[in-house]
Design an enzyme around this catalytic site. Sequence first.
Site, PDB file in Angstrom:
ATOM      1  N   LYS A  33       0.850  -1.205   0.000  1.00  0.00           N
ATOM      2  CA  LYS A  33       0.000   0.000   0.000  1.00  0.00           C
ATOM      3  C   LYS A  33       0.878   1.244   0.000  1.00  0.00           C
ATOM      4  O   LYS A  33       2.081   1.159   0.268  1.00  0.00           O
ATOM      5  CB  LYS A  33      -0.908  -0.025   1.224  1.00  0.00           C
ATOM      6  CG  LYS A  33      -0.160  -0.014   2.551  1.00  0.00           C
ATOM      7  CD  LYS A  33      -1.111  -0.246   3.728  1.00  0.00           C
ATOM      8  CE  LYS A  33      -0.369  -0.255   5.041  1.00  0.00           C
ATOM      9  NZ  LYS A  33      -1.243  -0.592   6.173  1.00  0.00           N
ATOM     10  N   ARG A 147     -11.324   0.467  14.155  1.00  0.00           N
ATOM     11  CA  ARG A 147     -11.233   1.052  12.812  1.00  0.00           C
ATOM     12  C   ARG A 147     -12.238   0.354  11.910  1.00  0.00           C
ATOM     13  O   ARG A 147     -13.331   0.848  11.721  1.00  0.00           O
ATOM     14  CB  ARG A 147      -9.794   0.924  12.307  1.00  0.00           C
ATOM     15  CG  ARG A 147      -9.485   1.777  11.109  1.00  0.00           C
ATOM     16  CD  ARG A 147      -7.998   1.868  10.814  1.00  0.00           C
ATOM     17  NE  ARG A 147      -7.376   0.582  10.478  1.00  0.00           N
ATOM     18  CZ  ARG A 147      -6.078   0.437  10.205  1.00  0.00           C
ATOM     19  NH1 ARG A 147      -5.271   1.477  10.217  1.00  0.00           N
ATOM     20  NH2 ARG A 147      -5.580  -0.747   9.902  1.00  0.00           N
ATOM     21  N   TYR A 286      14.991  30.745   5.359  1.00  0.00           N
ATOM     22  CA  TYR A 286      13.858  31.524   5.879  1.00  0.00           C
ATOM     23  C   TYR A 286      13.943  31.684   7.388  1.00  0.00           C
ATOM     24  O   TYR A 286      14.270  30.733   8.102  1.00  0.00           O
ATOM     25  CB  TYR A 286      12.547  30.828   5.530  1.00  0.00           C
ATOM     26  CG  TYR A 286      12.285  30.763   4.050  1.00  0.00           C
ATOM     27  CD1 TYR A 286      12.092  31.919   3.299  1.00  0.00           C
ATOM     28  CD2 TYR A 286      12.222  29.528   3.396  1.00  0.00           C
ATOM     29  CE1 TYR A 286      11.839  31.860   1.931  1.00  0.00           C
ATOM     30  CE2 TYR A 286      11.969  29.453   2.032  1.00  0.00           C
ATOM     31  CZ  TYR A 286      11.780  30.621   1.310  1.00  0.00           C
ATOM     32  OH  TYR A 286      11.541  30.553  -0.040  1.00  0.00           O
ATOM     33  N   MET A 334      11.224  24.481   0.339  1.00  0.00           N
ATOM     34  CA  MET A 334      10.405  23.559  -0.447  1.00  0.00           C
ATOM     35  C   MET A 334      11.270  22.668  -1.342  1.00  0.00           C
ATOM     36  O   MET A 334      11.036  21.461  -1.440  1.00  0.00           O
ATOM     37  CB  MET A 334       9.394  24.327  -1.296  1.00  0.00           C
ATOM     38  CG  MET A 334       8.452  23.420  -2.054  1.00  0.00           C
ATOM     39  SD  MET A 334       7.340  24.289  -3.159  1.00  0.00           S
ATOM     40  CE  MET A 334       6.187  24.993  -2.015  1.00  0.00           C
TER      41      MET A 334
HETATM   42  C1  LIG Z   1      -0.539  -1.399   7.009  1.00  0.00           C
HETATM   43  C2  LIG Z   1      -1.127  -2.621   7.545  1.00  0.00           C
HETATM   44  C3  LIG Z   1      -0.308  -3.741   7.782  1.00  0.00           C
HETATM   45  C4  LIG Z   1       1.198  -3.679   7.725  1.00  0.00           C
HETATM   46  O1  LIG Z   1       1.635  -2.945   8.853  1.00  0.00           O
HETATM   47  P1  LIG Z   1       3.170  -2.846   9.276  1.00  0.00           P
HETATM   48  O2  LIG Z   1       3.155  -2.242  10.628  1.00  0.00           O
HETATM   49  O3  LIG Z   1       3.805  -1.935   8.280  1.00  0.00           O
HETATM   50  O4  LIG Z   1       3.718  -4.199   9.244  1.00  0.00           O
HETATM   51  C5  LIG Z   1      -0.943  -4.918   8.154  1.00  0.00           C
HETATM   52  N1  LIG Z   1      -2.283  -4.990   8.301  1.00  0.00           N
HETATM   53  C6  LIG Z   1      -3.088  -3.920   8.103  1.00  0.00           C
HETATM   54  C7  LIG Z   1      -4.568  -4.051   8.296  1.00  0.00           C
HETATM   55  C8  LIG Z   1      -2.539  -2.696   7.741  1.00  0.00           C
HETATM   56  O5  LIG Z   1      -3.331  -1.647   7.571  1.00  0.00           O
END
Ligand SMILES: *Cc1c(COP(=O)(O)O)cnc(C)c1O
Length: 394
Positions: A33, A147, A286, A334
Site C-alpha cells: 500500500k 477502525r 527563511y 520547499m
Molecule cells: C498497514 C497494515 C499492515 C502492515 O503494517 P506494518 O506495521 O507496516 O507491518 C498490516 N495490516 C493492516 C490491516 C494494515 O493496515
Amino acid sequence: MRIAEIYLGNLAYNIAQIRNNLRPGVKICAAVKADAYGHGAVRCAKTVIECGVEFLSVATVDEGIELREAGISHPILVLSLCDAEEMDALVKNNLTPLVGDVEYIDLIEKAAKKIFNSKSEKNSEGAISANQEKFIVHLAVDTGMGRIGCLPCDAKDLAKKIAASQFISLGGVCTHFASADETSKKYRDFAQSQVEKFSAAINSIRAEKIDAGIVHCSSSAALLDRPEWQFNMVRPGIILYGYNAGKITSEYLSQKGIKFDIKPVMALVTNVSALRHFTKGMSVSYGCTWTSDKETKIAVLPIGYADGLLCRSSPGIEVAINGKKYPVRGRVCMDQCMAEIGMKSDVKRFDRAVIFGPEESGALCTAQDLADAQGTIPYEILTCVSKRVKRVYL
Ligand SMILES: *Cc1c(COP(=O)(O)O)cnc(C)c1O
C-alpha cells in the site's frame, strides 16, 4: 539531482529474514500500500512475488488496479473500505475486500452479482477468473483497533450471511492489533485480549461448520514478537522495507532469542548543487534561524520538503557526503536545503549526498534516525518521499 534508490536485493533479503521466522505453511501477505511505503508498488510487488510471497495488500482500489494492470494476478487484499462507486472495479479486478457489516456486504454482493451475470465483463483483463465461482471476501473482526470490522460477537452471523450467498464466499477472517509494537505489560495485555477475542470469533464461525479460510492478524510487530499468533498468514509491511515496527527492534528480538536482521531498501539521494563561502555572521534560509559563528562553507542541496524532507526536521538532518556527516543548517525550503561542510572538507560541486539509506548507498543515517530526530516514525519518512523523486531500481 533528487532520487530514491531502491535496493531490491535488500527487499528480497528482508523477505528471507521474515520467512526464517515463520512457522511452516504460514503465508506472507506483503503490504505494498501507499506505493509500497514509497518504494514503488509494481516493482516491489514483482520482487516479493519472485521471493514467493503468496498475497499482497493495498489500501485502495486504485492501488489494486495499478498492480492488476502491471500483470500481477496474485490475491490482493484491500485493507481500507472502498466507496460505493468503486465496488464494480473492486470485483472486476478480483481485489479482495475486508468486510465487516451487513450493508457493506450487501453492496459487494450486488456488485459481484452484476459482474457474474455479465459474461463480457467477466472475461475482461485482470478480471475474475473464468473458473472462479464466487467473489472472495475476508471478514474483518474489530477486536480493539476501533477502525474497521465487526464486533467479535457478530462475526458468526456475518460469516453465515457470506456463506449463504450465491455470489460471494468467505476466503478468510482477520483482525488488526492496536498496540503490538509496544513492549510494556499494559500494551502486551491489550494485544493478548485482542487475540483472545479474535480466537473466540473464529471458533464461533467454525462452530457453525463454516470454513473460516485464511486466518490472519499479525503485521510486522506481532509476527516476530508473537510467533504463536501467526495463524495461516502474516501481513508484514514496514519490516519488508528494512525498519522495525515501534519498539520491536532487532535488539529486543535478539534478547528473546529471535534472530532478525533487516536492511533498509530505500536511499534518498541528492547532490551538491553549489558550494558557498560564508564569513562569520551570514545567515541561512527563511527566518534566518542559523547564523555562522565563524568562516565556513555551505553546500546547497537541491532537495526540500516537497521531496519529502519534512520541514519540521530542521535542524536535525545530517547528510552524508563522501563518507562524512554534515549538519543541515537553517530551515529546509520547499526545494532546497543547506548543509554546513566547514572549511576543511574536500566536498566538490555535484558530489553525491545521501540523506538516509542502507550502508551500501553511502548513507550514514537511516530513516529511523530521521524519524527519531523529528518525533515521527519511519513509516512517515518513507511514505512522504514525493512523486517528483525518481525511483531508481538497483
Ligand atoms: C498497514 C497494515 C499492515 C502492515 O503494517 P506494518 O506495521 O507496516 O507491518 C498490516 N495490516 C493492516 C490491516 C494494515 O493496515
